[in-house]
Scaffold this motif. Structure first.
Motif, mmCIF file in Angstrom:
data_model
loop_
_atom_site.group_PDB
_atom_site.id
_atom_site.type_symbol
_atom_site.label_atom_id
_atom_site.label_comp_id
_atom_site.label_asym_id
_atom_site.label_seq_id
_atom_site.Cartn_x
_atom_site.Cartn_y
_atom_site.Cartn_z
ATOM 1 N N GLY A 106 -13.215 -26.565 27.592
ATOM 2 C CA GLY A 106 -12.187 -26.602 28.902
ATOM 3 C C GLY A 106 -10.921 -25.972 28.208
ATOM 4 N N LEU A 107 -10.579 -26.278 27.066
ATOM 5 C CA LEU A 107 -9.216 -25.793 26.649
ATOM 6 C C LEU A 107 -9.202 -24.286 26.593
ATOM 7 C CD1 LEU A 107 -7.586 -28.392 24.185
ATOM 8 C CD2 LEU A 107 -6.786 -27.735 26.504
ATOM 9 N N LEU A 108 -10.523 -23.756 25.994
ATOM 10 C CA LEU A 108 -10.660 -22.293 25.607
ATOM 11 C C LEU A 108 -10.721 -21.828 27.107
ATOM 12 C CD1 LEU A 108 -11.330 -19.882 23.690
ATOM 13 C CD2 LEU A 108 -13.538 -20.596 24.156
ATOM 14 N N PHE A 109 -11.376 -22.359 28.052
ATOM 15 C CA PHE A 109 -11.610 -21.696 29.452
ATOM 16 C C PHE A 109 -10.081 -21.662 29.956
ATOM 17 C CE2 PHE A 109 -12.216 -22.190 34.191
ATOM 18 C CZ PHE A 109 -13.007 -21.251 34.250
ATOM 19 N N VAL A 110 -9.175 -22.526 29.877
ATOM 20 C CA VAL A 110 -7.998 -22.759 30.576
ATOM 21 C C VAL A 110 -7.082 -21.527 29.811
ATOM 22 C CG1 VAL A 110 -5.986 -23.807 30.703
ATOM 23 C CG2 VAL A 110 -8.093 -24.810 31.275
ATOM 24 N N SER A 111 -7.252 -21.255 28.619
ATOM 25 C CA SER A 111 -6.320 -20.416 27.953
ATOM 26 C C SER A 111 -6.858 -18.991 28.213
ATOM 27 C CB SER A 111 -6.333 -20.475 26.499
ATOM 28 O OG SER A 111 -7.538 -20.701 25.957
ATOM 29 N N VAL A 112 -8.065 -18.579 28.203
ATOM 30 C CA VAL A 112 -8.579 -17.246 28.599
ATOM 31 C C VAL A 112 -8.144 -16.936 30.068
ATOM 32 C CG1 VAL A 112 -10.525 -15.809 28.918
ATOM 33 C CG2 VAL A 112 -10.333 -17.248 26.726
ATOM 34 N N THR A 113 -8.185 -18.214 30.884
ATOM 35 C CA THR A 113 -8.010 -17.666 32.486
ATOM 36 C C THR A 113 -6.330 -17.530 32.283
ATOM 37 O OG1 THR A 113 -9.480 -19.442 32.997
ATOM 38 C CG2 THR A 113 -8.006 -18.840 34.561
ATOM 39 N N ILE A 114 -5.353 -18.060 31.558
ATOM 40 C CA ILE A 114 -4.132 -17.575 31.754
ATOM 41 C C ILE A 114 -4.072 -16.337 30.963
ATOM 42 C CG2 ILE A 114 -2.034 -18.407 30.419
ATOM 43 C CD1 ILE A 114 -2.649 -21.120 30.587
ATOM 44 N N LEU A 115 -4.618 -16.048 30.181
ATOM 45 C CA LEU A 115 -4.499 -14.501 29.475
ATOM 46 C C LEU A 115 -4.867 -13.454 30.604
ATOM 47 C CD1 LEU A 115 -3.862 -12.811 27.301
ATOM 48 C CD2 LEU A 115 -6.389 -13.125 26.561
ATOM 49 N N VAL A 116 -6.039 -13.690 31.212
ATOM 50 C CA VAL A 116 -6.604 -12.781 32.420
ATOM 51 C C VAL A 116 -5.352 -12.725 33.430
ATOM 52 C CG1 VAL A 116 -8.198 -12.554 34.334
ATOM 53 C CG2 VAL A 116 -9.144 -13.059 31.790
ATOM 54 N N LEU A 117 -4.909 -13.886 33.974
ATOM 55 C CA LEU A 117 -3.880 -13.874 35.129
ATOM 56 C C LEU A 117 -2.811 -13.295 34.612
ATOM 57 C CD1 LEU A 117 -4.280 -17.379 36.506
ATOM 58 C CD2 LEU A 117 -5.064 -15.104 37.625
ATOM 59 N N PHE A 118 -2.448 -13.265 33.224
ATOM 60 C CA PHE A 118 -1.130 -12.783 32.729
ATOM 61 C C PHE A 118 -1.261 -11.311 32.721
ATOM 62 C CE2 PHE A 118 1.483 -11.006 28.963
ATOM 63 C CZ PHE A 118 2.574 -11.522 29.506
ATOM 64 N N PHE A 119 -2.398 -10.746 32.754
ATOM 65 C CA PHE A 119 -2.490 -9.018 32.816
ATOM 66 C C PHE A 119 -2.794 -9.022 34.196
ATOM 67 C CE2 PHE A 119 -3.241 -9.226 28.158
ATOM 68 C CZ PHE A 119 -2.186 -8.446 27.767
ATOM 69 N N SER A 120 -3.420 -9.647 34.991
ATOM 70 C CA SER A 120 -3.949 -9.155 36.365
ATOM 71 C C SER A 120 -2.811 -9.242 37.413
ATOM 72 C CB SER A 120 -5.291 -10.015 36.800
ATOM 73 O OG SER A 120 -5.085 -11.117 36.958
ATOM 74 N N SER A 121 -2.249 -10.364 37.218
ATOM 75 C CA SER A 121 -1.025 -10.532 38.108
ATOM 76 C C SER A 121 0.169 -9.633 38.096
ATOM 77 C CB SER A 121 -0.555 -11.880 37.810
ATOM 78 O OG SER A 121 0.327 -11.976 36.602
ATOM 79 N N GLY A 122 -0.152 -8.520 36.966
ATOM 80 C CA GLY A 122 1.096 -7.371 36.500
ATOM 81 C C GLY A 122 2.499 -8.086 35.888
ATOM 82 N N MET A 123 2.330 -9.493 35.345
ATOM 83 C CA MET A 123 3.279 -9.715 34.701
ATOM 84 C C MET A 123 3.563 -9.221 33.244
ATOM 85 S SD MET A 123 4.096 -13.779 33.199
ATOM 86 C CE MET A 123 4.131 -14.487 35.174
ATOM 87 N N TYR A 124 2.520 -8.575 32.650
ATOM 88 C CA TYR A 124 2.471 -8.043 31.296
ATOM 89 C C TYR A 124 3.502 -6.528 31.585
ATOM 90 C CZ TYR A 124 1.669 -5.044 27.388
ATOM 91 O OH TYR A 124 1.856 -4.124 26.314
ATOM 92 N N SER A 125 3.065 -6.010 32.771
ATOM 93 C CA SER A 125 3.871 -4.664 33.165
ATOM 94 C C SER A 125 5.162 -4.838 33.644
ATOM 95 C CB SER A 125 3.077 -3.594 34.223
ATOM 96 O OG SER A 125 3.052 -4.560 35.377
ATOM 97 N N GLU A 126 5.481 -6.016 34.144
ATOM 98 C CA GLU A 126 6.671 -6.446 35.009
ATOM 99 C C GLU A 126 7.669 -6.878 33.763
ATOM 100 O OE1 GLU A 126 8.529 -9.811 37.690
ATOM 101 O OE2 GLU A 126 6.592 -9.265 38.049
ATOM 102 N N LYS A 127 7.021 -7.769 32.725
ATOM 103 C CA LYS A 127 8.028 -8.358 31.909
ATOM 104 C C LYS A 127 7.946 -7.605 30.520
ATOM 105 C CE LYS A 127 8.718 -11.696 34.634
ATOM 106 N NZ LYS A 127 9.671 -12.151 35.348
ATOM 107 N N ILE A 128 7.137 -7.078 30.081
ATOM 108 C CA ILE A 128 6.867 -6.500 28.674
ATOM 109 C C ILE A 128 7.194 -4.955 28.715
ATOM 110 C CG2 ILE A 128 5.798 -6.245 26.676
ATOM 111 C CD1 ILE A 128 4.699 -8.880 27.078
#
Length: 132
Positions: A106-128
């Motif tokens: 479950g922890l692995l699933f949550v952390s991978v979901t956070i990683l996917v959302l980090f890139f798919s929401s555009g936060m990577y391109s916006e913040k970094i």
């Protein structure tokens, strides 16, 4: 025919030599520098977050894929159980403590979901990427 002398246009291209013009330019340059510095700090924070997230994913992946006897999370889990339930988990006893397997998945699933959302929401391109 001699060349005509034309008066300079009323709205000249160059700004006039006022102290206010130089002060405004200095203020503008200072704002640019502070904005660039804050963007670099924000970029460093989000890069640290991304690096920590990747480390957590790698650690949890090793915990899920390796056999439960070599679990590193069992050590703090056993110490917590000894602190909370000292009559059952005596510190000298060799009680085998294993972490619930679906907890790690479950922890692995949550952390991978956070990683996917980090890139798919555009936060990577916006913040970094924007700060670059």
């Amino acid at each position: 025919m001699p060349p005509r002398s034309t008066p300079p246009p009323k709205g000249s291209f160059y700004p006039s030599n006022y102290n206010a013009t130089y002060r405004d330019l200095l203020l503008f340059e200072e704002r640019l520098k502070t904005t660039a510095a804050s963007l670099q700090r924000r970029k460093a924070r989000y890069q640290l977050f991304l690096f920590q997230l990747l480390l957590v994913i790698a650690f949890l992946l090793s915990e899920v894929l390796l056999p439960p006897q070599s679990s590193l999370l069992a050590i703090p889990y056993k110490m917590l159980l000894q602190h909370l339930l000292p009559d059952i988990y005596i510190s000298e006893s060799e009680v085998q403590v294993t972490v619930y397997p679906y907890f790690l998945s479950g922890l692995l699933f949550v952390s991978v979901t956070i990683l996917v959302l980090f890139f798919s929401s555009g936060m990577y391109s916006e913040k970094i990427a924007y700060a670059t």
